[in-house]
Scaffold this motif. Structure first.
Motif, PDB file in Angstrom:
ATOM      1  N   UNK A  33     -27.345  -5.264  32.084  1.00 28.77           N
ATOM      2  CA  UNK A  33     -28.525  -6.243  32.509  1.00 28.77           C
ATOM      3  C   UNK A  33     -29.636  -5.781  32.817  1.00 28.77           C
ATOM      4  N   UNK A  34     -30.550  -6.999  32.570  1.00 30.97           N
ATOM      5  CA  UNK A  34     -31.893  -6.761  32.671  1.00 30.97           C
ATOM      6  C   UNK A  34     -32.351  -7.303  34.178  1.00 30.97           C
ATOM      7  N   UNK A  35     -33.085  -6.714  34.968  1.00 30.34           N
ATOM      8  CA  UNK A  35     -33.384  -6.972  36.266  1.00 30.34           C
ATOM      9  C   UNK A  35     -34.129  -8.260  36.289  1.00 30.34           C
ATOM     10  N   UNK A  36     -33.981  -9.529  37.158  1.00 23.15           N
ATOM     11  CA  UNK A  36     -34.745 -10.583  37.001  1.00 23.15           C
ATOM     12  C   UNK A  36     -33.998 -11.539  36.183  1.00 23.15           C
ATOM     13  N   UNK A  37     -33.280 -11.303  35.119  1.00 21.55           N
ATOM     14  CA  UNK A  37     -32.678 -12.256  34.301  1.00 21.55           C
ATOM     15  C   UNK A  37     -31.413 -12.404  34.813  1.00 21.55           C
ATOM     16  N   UNK A  38     -30.702 -13.595  33.936  1.00 23.91           N
ATOM     17  CA  UNK A  38     -29.258 -13.816  34.320  1.00 23.91           C
ATOM     18  C   UNK A  38     -28.318 -12.869  33.311  1.00 23.91           C
ATOM     19  N   UNK A  39     -26.943 -12.800  33.792  1.00 29.45           N
ATOM     20  CA  UNK A  39     -26.168 -11.909  32.927  1.00 29.45           C
ATOM     21  C   UNK A  39     -24.810 -12.600  33.027  1.00 29.45           C
ATOM     22  N   UNK A  40     -23.986 -12.391  32.112  1.00 28.42           N
ATOM     23  CA  UNK A  40     -22.685 -12.955  31.762  1.00 28.42           C
ATOM     24  C   UNK A  40     -21.636 -11.858  32.087  1.00 28.42           C
ATOM     25  N   UNK A  41     -20.721 -11.857  33.018  1.00 25.64           N
ATOM     26  CA  UNK A  41     -19.897 -10.688  33.141  1.00 25.64           C
ATOM     27  C   UNK A  41     -18.501 -11.520  32.372  1.00 25.64           C
ATOM     28  N   UNK A  42     -18.354 -10.791  31.461  1.00 25.59           N
ATOM     29  CA  UNK A  42     -17.091 -11.367  30.644  1.00 25.59           C
ATOM     30  C   UNK A  42     -15.710 -10.755  31.245  1.00 25.59           C
ATOM     31  N   UNK A  43     -14.818 -11.573  31.089  1.00 21.72           N
ATOM     32  CA  UNK A  43     -13.274 -11.240  31.368  1.00 21.72           C
ATOM     33  C   UNK A  43     -12.524 -12.194  30.835  1.00 21.72           C
TER      34      UNK A  43
END
Length: 221
Positions: A33-43
């Motif tokens: 993930x990139x700091x300051x951005x959004x991120x999807x944790x997939x499961x």
């Protein structure tokens, strides 16, 4: 017999299409993930038998880099989402299965990622399978090792993984199209055969009736 074969082919094709539409594919989560951005944790956890009714709840746990224990951070059940850990307050949104208690995608989306979000995430499915005469409960867990960086860097493995995913999707769609064409041709052929047999039967019935009428005329004479 032809009508029965036509009906069976139609049912098999309908079943095949419904199973393809309900297909589930387990894809690993991204891990950078990139700091300051959004991120999807997939499961994603697919059922082994899609036809079995089921319901599930989901729990997410987080172990920060350098820590020894996991902390409960998120829960999703029939009542909706619940953020448990204040570190993620107003920063996590449900990104998994919607409008269904049969949860197979438990992904979440993290807004405004920070370097403190680096660590290991554990996703737990608590699934209840409902069979005709009994119920069975099991727990499935998956791990996501997240690394937060200042700038995006796509590695070779990530690129290959994405390419393979699209290739798999295209291949599945092509296979589905071929199977649907095959089923359509089978149904058409069976329908034409049924019409021919029906026409032959009608012709034989007319011929037999004509023969009987001729025989009746000869007897009368």
């Amino acid at each position: 017999m032809s009508a029965m074969r036509l009906l069976l082919l139609s049912l098999l094709c309908a079943l095949f299409v419904s199973l393809c539409h309900g297909a589930c594919s387990e894809v690993d989560s991204d891990t950078e993930a990139v700091a300051g951005k959004g991120f999807k944790l997939g499961c994603i956890s697919c059922k082994m038998r899609p036809e079995v009714e089921a319901s599930a709840t989901v729990d997410w746990y987080f172990k920060a880099k350098g820590e020894a224990d996991y902390a409960h951070i998120y829960n999703y059940n029939e009542e909706g989402p619940h953020i448990v850990d204040e570190r993620f307050e107003d920063r996590v949104d449900w990104n998994g299965s919607k409008r269904s208690q049969d949860i197979q995608d438990a992904s979440i989306y993290v807004f405004n990622v920070t370097f403190n979000d680096s660590g290991t995430y554990s996703c737990h499915f608590h699934r209840l399978l409902s069979y005709e005469f009994y119920e069975y409960q099991n727990v499935v867990s998956k791990l996501v090792h997240l690394k937060v960086v200042a700038k995006a860097t796509r590695g070779t493995a990530s690129i290959v993984s994405e390419v393979m995913m699209y290739v798999s999707i295209i291949g599945l769609q092509a296979w589905l199209y071929i199977e649907m064409v095959y089923c359509f041709r089978k149904i058409s052929a069976a329908g034409e055969e049924a019409l021919r047999e029906s026409a032959n039967a009608e012709y034989l019935a007319i011929a037999s009736e004509s023969k009987d009428n001729c025989a009746g005329v000869q007897v009368a004479e």
